[in-house]
Design a protein around this motif. Structure first.
Motif, PDB file in Angstrom:
ATOM      1  N   GLU A  34     -15.243  10.011   1.787  1.00  0.00           N
ATOM      2  CA  GLU A  34     -13.841  10.089   1.414  1.00  0.00           C
ATOM      3  C   GLU A  34     -13.204   8.744   1.723  1.00  0.00           C
ATOM      4  N   GLN A  35     -12.625   8.120   0.726  1.00  0.00           N
ATOM      5  CA  GLN A  35     -12.177   6.743   0.858  1.00  0.00           C
ATOM      6  C   GLN A  35     -10.850   6.540   0.129  1.00  0.00           C
ATOM      7  N   TRP A  36     -10.226   5.379   0.410  1.00  0.00           N
ATOM      8  CA  TRP A  36      -8.996   5.023  -0.301  1.00  0.00           C
ATOM      9  C   TRP A  36      -9.310   4.210  -1.569  1.00  0.00           C
ATOM     10  N   ILE A  66      -5.029   0.253   7.558  1.00  0.00           N
ATOM     11  CA  ILE A  66      -4.420   1.080   6.508  1.00  0.00           C
ATOM     12  C   ILE A  66      -3.311   1.922   7.161  1.00  0.00           C
ATOM     13  N   SER A  73     -11.211   0.858   1.039  1.00  0.00           N
ATOM     14  CA  SER A  73     -11.514   1.127   2.459  1.00  0.00           C
ATOM     15  C   SER A  73     -12.711   0.293   2.891  1.00  0.00           C
ATOM     16  N   PHE A 111       0.838  -1.197   0.000  1.00  0.00           N
ATOM     17  CA  PHE A 111       0.000   0.000   0.000  1.00  0.00           C
ATOM     18  C   PHE A 111       0.880   1.257   0.000  1.00  0.00           C
ATOM     19  N   LEU A 163       1.149   4.208  -2.645  1.00  0.00           N
ATOM     20  CA  LEU A 163       0.950   5.601  -2.246  1.00  0.00           C
ATOM     21  C   LEU A 163       2.067   6.464  -2.836  1.00  0.00           C
ATOM     22  N   ASP A 186      -5.602   6.026  10.603  1.00  0.00           N
ATOM     23  CA  ASP A 186      -6.744   5.696   9.740  1.00  0.00           C
ATOM     24  C   ASP A 186      -7.453   4.507  10.395  1.00  0.00           C
ATOM     25  N   ALA A 195      -2.167   4.675  -5.017  1.00  0.00           N
ATOM     26  CA  ALA A 195      -3.154   4.678  -3.936  1.00  0.00           C
ATOM     27  C   ALA A 195      -3.469   6.137  -3.648  1.00  0.00           C
ATOM     28  N   TYR A 196      -4.737   6.456  -3.550  1.00  0.00           N
ATOM     29  CA  TYR A 196      -5.091   7.850  -3.280  1.00  0.00           C
ATOM     30  C   TYR A 196      -6.420   7.900  -2.535  1.00  0.00           C
ATOM     31  N   ARG A 197      -6.649   9.042  -1.901  1.00  0.00           N
ATOM     32  CA  ARG A 197      -7.858   9.247  -1.136  1.00  0.00           C
ATOM     33  C   ARG A 197      -8.741  10.232  -1.869  1.00  0.00           C
TER      34      ARG A 197
END
Length: 843
Positions: free
Chosen positions: A195-197, A452, A443, A145, A149, A509, A154-156
């Motif tokens: 808002e999620q990954w 996470i 998520s 992960f 990132l 998180d 990987a982003y939110r």
RNA sequence: GCCGGAGUGGCGGAAUGGCAGACGCGGCGGACUCAAAAUCCGCUGCCCGCAAGGGCGUGUGGGUUCGACUCCCUCCUCCGGCACCA
């Protein structure tokens, strides 16, 4: 339980326990990378340890085990591991219900699963067993992960996401089946803005498609098709329509695959969620009925924005915004509407409606009285009139453009090409490719998964947990209620931490990762399961990968198999591996049904693995599931047919038992066909022919059912030669019985080992090489040739093998039965397939 | 609606353009047995025929071929996937 036949000593419980113990003691199935040996990696999808294993599961593992055992006998260094997909919602729900801990529940199930798999004699290297809920495993989920990132994979993001009210968590798009939760077929998924990954699977959209060329040979077409549809590539164009009143609003960009029909666009339609909608409604004069209607309709549309299974049949609703835009090709003023059938999540959230050439646009425009203008006329000569059209004309191939200015007369395909080029040149559009695939939302607002590894610091914002601090361990003591927010959020010892950057207070998180993360790369871990420095040693993976044969259910055609392909490509781009696809070959086995539906605990129609083993033994269970249907087809469970498998094993056992003393001390046969009597020659021939065909069935076709049928036939042939001792030399019979047992051994390994020992071998069957085919011994010297007259079978002629056409023709004409069909006619053509068939065409 | 897959005896299924129904289940008959079970052997697609033999037959209709369960086209049925994706 079938009566144990009095005449046989076959006791499956005794035999199976004995050999399982022996295999374990002698570590027969343990393997290590050995660059000097050719490798074979065969893998069955790892199970989720829940409940008990039934014969549906065992079928899957049996198929894999047969392959593993055959490849081992054929000299491959075989990797055949097993592990547990141990994180997941059912464990958490069961724990809540039974007031226990998910770990406890899971480990109990793992122990039971392992006991069951051992009882069936599957040839796993148990040293490599992994369990995804252990920190030694999931720390590498976190590690991956963090790498993603770093790479922006990987982003939110705050976005409308799928929420299952029963799971109390969000779901990835792949986990929504026809608007319903993949676990809860009866539960509609809701949309929430959260808002999620996400993992950027879309970065590989084109590669997913491109790399099908590596899988065409080895993967079922069905799976490839499903994935191709899921990725959903469309070629088209983005075209901007400027406002009719200059500066009234930003140009509206639409996506279309049919730019050739743009002269027929009689409206633009925006999705309810399109950013321009509020502004356009705002521009309507206050207090007018138009404005009131627009606001009311919009509110109604937003209320019913929930995804539903019958979206396709939902009535189209829309309203006019009062604004106009300009068609960039024709300059025509086009009304701007809002419509519930336009999706914000696909394309640009805006379309041009061409009612004459699109079914949805047709329905919408007819309903609201918008004009229908034909701009592609069929080549057939029929002239379509928009005002009278009963259905849109959607075909590409059979039309030509009309009412389209300078493009008149062009074929649609040509027009698309030219109009995209012109749009680009004139600066109001461009050719684009879009995909249906969405990024993977990982998520989950649940406890039993991988934490996470990021923290939120008041000063530094989002801060990744440094590698040295991995794993972020899932705390053991957490209140599980199955309600509300993530359970981790209510565990202050977990949440409150310090910022790795500034040392100040920070919050972790509190979501966990989708458990499909765990299964996306587990097969790499098998290559190096105890590595605590890295997810695996690349050298070991380089030796074992790709998986030569992956085996599992079709249910994962999109979910697990797409995520695994994604993970593989990411790892490749991280420089950990060099291949692009994890599994060279994929086999999707059929389900085991009872009463016409898949065995499942909830339906109460399962036949338990232990139940089967108690009653008949594991070998009979294995043999039956292989024999009852070809492996890719569904198998309807039949108690009566199992008796057939049980009887057959007893029949073979009796045969070996009876002749063991006779052949045990015999010397190895010298393979000289000239040393044989006619009876012996025939028996050897049948044996070697069987061997050849069984080998083919194992190697290329995986027709285990017909392989077993052949072995049954061989057994019948041997029986037919009683009294054996009088007709067949001990050394020859030994050769025949040895082969019989060897051929059977991958499918029913315990009884085969036992019989192998009875035949006087002390070296264990599992390390025996597969017997070699001696073509000379399998060859026929006499054949029976069917003779057809005009394609109808009229007789058969026994003759020496390899007979010439002229000779066989003479024999046929001399045969009374055949001659009667030739009488008074002349032979127009003779078709002779040597040793196979003679067909005489007469007139 | 679109995209796949399948359709063969009473049943599960076999047959890679060359003897349709291997093998197994079930059924019928025989041997063994005081008897039963187990076991071993034989028969078992449909129709006509005492028989020899003949006719029909792989969802439907057509086509290609000396020859089609198999390849091509039409339609029907069932199963699976996708589906307001512009």
């Amino acid at each position: 339980m079938p009566e144990q036949p009095a005449s046989t000593g076959y006791d499956p419980q005794k035999v199976e326990t004995k050999w399982q113990k022996r295999w374990q003691e002698e570590r027969v199935f343990e393997t290590d990378a050995d660059p000097g040996k050719k490798k074979y990696y065969v893998l069955e999808m790892l199970p989720y340890p829940s409940g008990t294993l039934h014969m549906g599961h065992m079928r899957n593992y049996t198929i894999g085990d047969v392959v593993a055992r055959v490849k081992r006998m054929r000299g491959f260094n075989v990797l055949h591991p097993m592990g547990w997909d141990a994180f997941g919602l059912p464990a958490e729900n069961a724990a809540i219900k039974n007031h226990t801990h998910p770990r406890e529940w899971t480990n109990k199930n793992i122990a039971e699963f392992q006991r069951t798999l051992r009882r069936f004699g599957f040839s796993y290297d148990w040293r490599r067993e992994i369990s995804t809920c252990e920190p030694e495993y999931y720390r590498w989920n976190q590690w991956f992960f963090l790498r993603m990132l770093e790479k922006g994979l990987a982003y939110r993001k705050k976005a409308p996401v799928n929420w299952c009210p029963k799971c109390c968590t969000v779901l990835a798009n792949e986990q929504v089946i026809q608007g319903h939760c993949w676990r809860h077929e009866d539960t509609l998924v809701e949309t929430r803005d959260l808002e999620q990954w996400f993992l950027r699977t879309t970065a590989y959209a084109e590669e997913f498609l491109e790399d099908f060329k590596l899988l065409e040979e080895g993967w079922p077409e069905r799976v490839i098709t499903m994935q191709r549809d899921w990725v959903g590539k469309s070629r088209g164009a983005n075209v901007r329509f400027a406002p009719a009143e200059a500066g009234a609003f930003e140009p509206i960009e639409v996506f279309t695959t049919r730019i050739d029909t743009i002269y027929g666009a009689t409206a633009l339609v925006l999705a309810a969620g399109h950013p321009l909608v509020a502004r356009l409604i705002g521009a309507l004069p206050d207090g007018t009925p138009e404005k009131a209607h627009a606001e009311a309709t919009l509110a109604q549309m937003r209320q019913t924005s929930v995804k539903t299974a019958d979206l396709a049949t939902m009535e189209k609703v829309g309203f006019f915004t009062g604004s106009y835009a300009l068609n960039p090709f024709s300059g025509e003023r086009v009304p701007v509407w809002v419509g519930n059938f336009v999706l914000m999540g696909y394309g640009t959230g805006a379309i041009m409606a061409v009612p004459a050439h699109d079914e949805r646009d047709f329905e919408f425009c007819r309903k609201y009285g918008l004009p229908v203008r034909v701009v592609v006329q069929p080549l057939s000569g029929e002239v379509l009139d928009g005002a009278k059209l009963s259905a849109p004309f959607e075909e590409h191939e059979t039309g030509k453009l009309v009412n389209s200015g300078e493009y008149n007369g062009l074929a649609p395909e040509k027009a698309i090409e030219k109009m995209i080029a012109d749009a680009e040149a004139r600066g109001f559009g461009k050719g684009t490719i879009i995909y249906k695939l969405r990024d993977w939302l990982i998520s989950r607002q649940r406890y039993w998964g991988t934490p996470i590894p990021v923290v939120y610091c008041e000063k530094d914002g989002l801060v990744p947990v440094p590698d040295a601090q991995l794993p972020v361990v899932l705390p053991a003591n957490v209140k599980l209620t199955g309600e509300g927010a993530s359970p981790l959020a209510t565990t202050p010892e977990f949440v409150n931490t310090t910022c790795p950057k500034c040392g100040g207070p920070a919050r972790r998180d509190t979501d966990t990762m989708d458990t499909f993360v765990d299964s996306s790369w587990y097969f790499y871990r098998y290559c190096d399961p105890h590595n605590d420095k890295a997810p695996f040693d690349p050298a070991k993976v380089a030796y074992w990968f790709p998986i030569d044969q992956y085996i599992g259910g079709i249910t994962h055609a999109i979910l697990h198999l797409l995520y695994s392909r994604f993970w593989c490509k990411v790892m490749r781009d991280l420089g950990l591996i060099t291949h692009s696809e994890p599994a060279a070959r994929l086999f999707t086995q059929g389900m085991v049904l009872k009463g016409g539906v898949a065995m499942s605990k909830s339906r109460g129609n399962v036949v338990g693995a232990h139940e089967m083993a108690d009653k008949y033994g594991a070998d009979t269970g294995r043999l039956y599931t292989l024999f009852a249907a070809p492996p890719e087809k569904d198998l309807e469970w039949s108690e009566e047919s199992i008796d057939g498998a049980w009887r057959f094993l007893n029949r073979v056992y009796r045969l070996i038992e009876k002749h063991a003393d006779y052949v045990k001390q015999a010397p190895k046969w010298n393979f000289d066909p000239k040393s044989l009597t006619d009876d012996e020659r025939e028996l050897i021939r049948v044996t070697y022919k069987t061997m050849r065909r069984v080998t083919q069935d194992f190697d290329t076709r995986w027709h285990f059912n017909s392989a077993i049928a052949l072995i049954m036939e061989l057994t019948n042939e041997i029986y037919a030669r009683e009294p054996m001792a009088a007709k067949v030399k001990a050394s020859v019979l030994k050769e025949v019985l040895d082969i019989l047992v060897l051929l059977l051994s991958p499918m029913t390994p315990h009884i085969a080992e036992e019989m192998w020992e009875m035949l006087g071998h002390s070296n264990g069957l599992s390390r025996q090489p597969w017997p070699d085919i001696v073509e000379e011994l399998a060859a026929d010297d006499e054949v029976e040739i069917p003779v057809q007259v005009n394609g109808k079978l009229r007789g058969k002629i026994k003759t020496a093998a390899g007979i010439a056409q002229a000779e066989i023709l003479a024999l046929a004409q001399g045969d009374a039965g055949i001659a009667q069909h030739l009488a008074g006619k002349s032979i127009a053509k003779v078709v002779y397939v040597p040793n196979k068939l003679l067909n005489l065409v007469v007139t």
